[in-house]
Design an enzyme around this catalytic site. Structure first.
Site, mmCIF file in Angstrom:
data_model
loop_
_atom_site.group_PDB
_atom_site.id
_atom_site.type_symbol
_atom_site.label_atom_id
_atom_site.label_comp_id
_atom_site.label_asym_id
_atom_site.label_seq_id
_atom_site.Cartn_x
_atom_site.Cartn_y
_atom_site.Cartn_z
ATOM 1 N N GLU A 1 2.425 -7.097 8.213
ATOM 2 C CA GLU A 1 2.670 -5.657 8.051
ATOM 3 C C GLU A 1 3.685 -5.410 6.939
ATOM 4 O O GLU A 1 4.191 -4.305 6.804
ATOM 5 C CB GLU A 1 3.184 -5.081 9.372
ATOM 6 C CG GLU A 1 2.208 -5.244 10.526
ATOM 7 C CD GLU A 1 0.807 -4.768 10.156
ATOM 8 O OE1 GLU A 1 -0.138 -5.563 10.272
ATOM 9 O OE2 GLU A 1 0.673 -3.617 9.696
ATOM 10 N N PRO B 1 0.815 -1.204 0.000
ATOM 11 C CA PRO B 1 0.000 0.000 0.000
ATOM 12 C C PRO B 1 0.855 1.263 0.000
ATOM 13 O O PRO B 1 0.403 2.342 -0.352
ATOM 14 C CB PRO B 1 -0.824 -0.097 1.281
ATOM 15 C CG PRO B 1 -0.384 -1.306 1.995
ATOM 16 C CD PRO B 1 0.600 -2.046 1.159
HETATM 17 N N1 LIG Z 1 -2.276 -1.231 -2.867
HETATM 18 C C1 LIG Z 1 -2.772 -2.575 -2.851
HETATM 19 C C2 LIG Z 1 -2.112 -3.407 -1.763
HETATM 20 C C3 LIG Z 1 -0.972 -4.138 -2.020
HETATM 21 C C4 LIG Z 1 -0.419 -4.908 -0.999
HETATM 22 C C5 LIG Z 1 -1.026 -4.877 0.264
HETATM 23 C C6 LIG Z 1 -0.462 -5.620 1.399
HETATM 24 C C7 LIG Z 1 -1.151 -5.630 2.605
HETATM 25 C C8 LIG Z 1 -0.614 -6.304 3.694
HETATM 26 C C9 LIG Z 1 0.610 -6.947 3.586
HETATM 27 C C10 LIG Z 1 1.299 -6.921 2.371
HETATM 28 C C11 LIG Z 1 0.761 -6.267 1.278
HETATM 29 N N2 LIG Z 1 -2.155 -4.143 0.490
HETATM 30 C C12 LIG Z 1 -2.671 -3.409 -0.510
#
Ligand SMILES: NCc1ccc(-c2ccccc2)nc1
Length: 243
Positions: free
Chosen positions: A115, A88
């Site tokens: 995380e 994110p």
């Molecule tokens: N922007 C989209 C996205 C990509 C990866 C993740 C994510 C959440 C938790 C752990 C690892 C990746 N969340 C949202």
């Protein structure tokens, strides 16, 4: 193009072997390999995460496991690879990104969970001059990177030569001209009392093209004024401006 995905949930990537992408793999246009991160754990519990330094909620993925996994997967093929980490906190993944990545011989996706992955894994790869992109597919948080990988792989592979039956559709889809696509219709001519716009059945291709462009401009202005504002100066002609 070779695509590798490293994840603790290999099954999440099964959809990549279906339908269009499955056919691209079958046709040898794409090689796909999915790797279980736990293969590189050394403890009986196969631990991939640990508590965060500095405290706070959740767990962070351990650098040792990821470092060994990336080294091993990279060594499977001599083609130069771009490492992609969905997060994110990443730079936005856009159609331009997908287009740019079609030029890569190899993409290695590192799917984080919890995380995220200890930052030193990315730092170590970059200091070894490996290209690493931390990318976001949108402003929301998923549970892990796997779903983001499905999105990005589909967006990239569909652009590869020979994958889409009709290459023109890749050129005419949304974003390729900077605008959203307008409405589309097919038979029947009237459905539940709703008729297909007359112009589309007129056979007048100039009028149809104008109508479609106007609908795309209208929809983009209504739903994504940011895209309209970002258009290059010469993208709109006088007829567009008149709209
Ligand atoms: N922007 C989209 C996205 C990509 C990866 C993740 C994510 C959440 C938790 C752990 C690892 C990746 N969340 C949202």
């Amino acid at each position: 193009m070779r695509i590798d995905v490293i994840t603790i949930f290999p099954g999440y990537l099964a959809p990549l072997r279906e339908a269009l992408l499955g056919r691209a793999i079958g046709a040898g246009l794409v090689d796909l390999a999915v790797h279980d991160l736990r293969s590189w754990t050394r403890d009986v519990h196969q631990a991939v995460d640990d508590s965060p330094y500095g405290g706070g909620p959740g767990m962070v993925m351990r650098p040792q496991v990821w470092g060994e996994a990336l080294d091993a997967v990279l060594a499977l093929d001599e083609r130069p690879a771009r490492i992609v980490v969905p997060t994110p906190a990443g730079r936005p993944f856009t159609q331009a990104t997908a287009q740019a990545w079609t030029g890569e011989e190899r993409l290695v996706f590192a799917c984080g969970r919890y995380e995220g992955i200890d930052q030193r894994v990315v730092d170590d790869a970059r200091r070894r001059d490996l290209p690493v992109d931390e990318v976001s597919i949108g402003d929301y948080v998923l549970v892990g990177g796997e779903v983001a990988v499905l999105v990005m792989v589909e967006a990239v592979v569909r652009l590869l030569p020979g994958v889409l039956g009709n290459p023109a559709s890749a050129q005419q889809d949304s974003f390729s001209d900077g605008l959203l696509e307008g409405p589309a219709y097919t038979r029947p001519e009237v459905w539940r009392g709703l008729a297909v716009p007359e112009v589309l059945r007129s056979g007048n291709h100039a009028k149809i093209a104008r109508w479609r462009r106007d609908r795309a401009l209208e929809r983009t202005a209504q739903r994504r004024p940011d895209l309209l504002a970002a258009l290059p100066e010469d993208a709109l002609d006088d007829a567009d401006r008149a709209f």
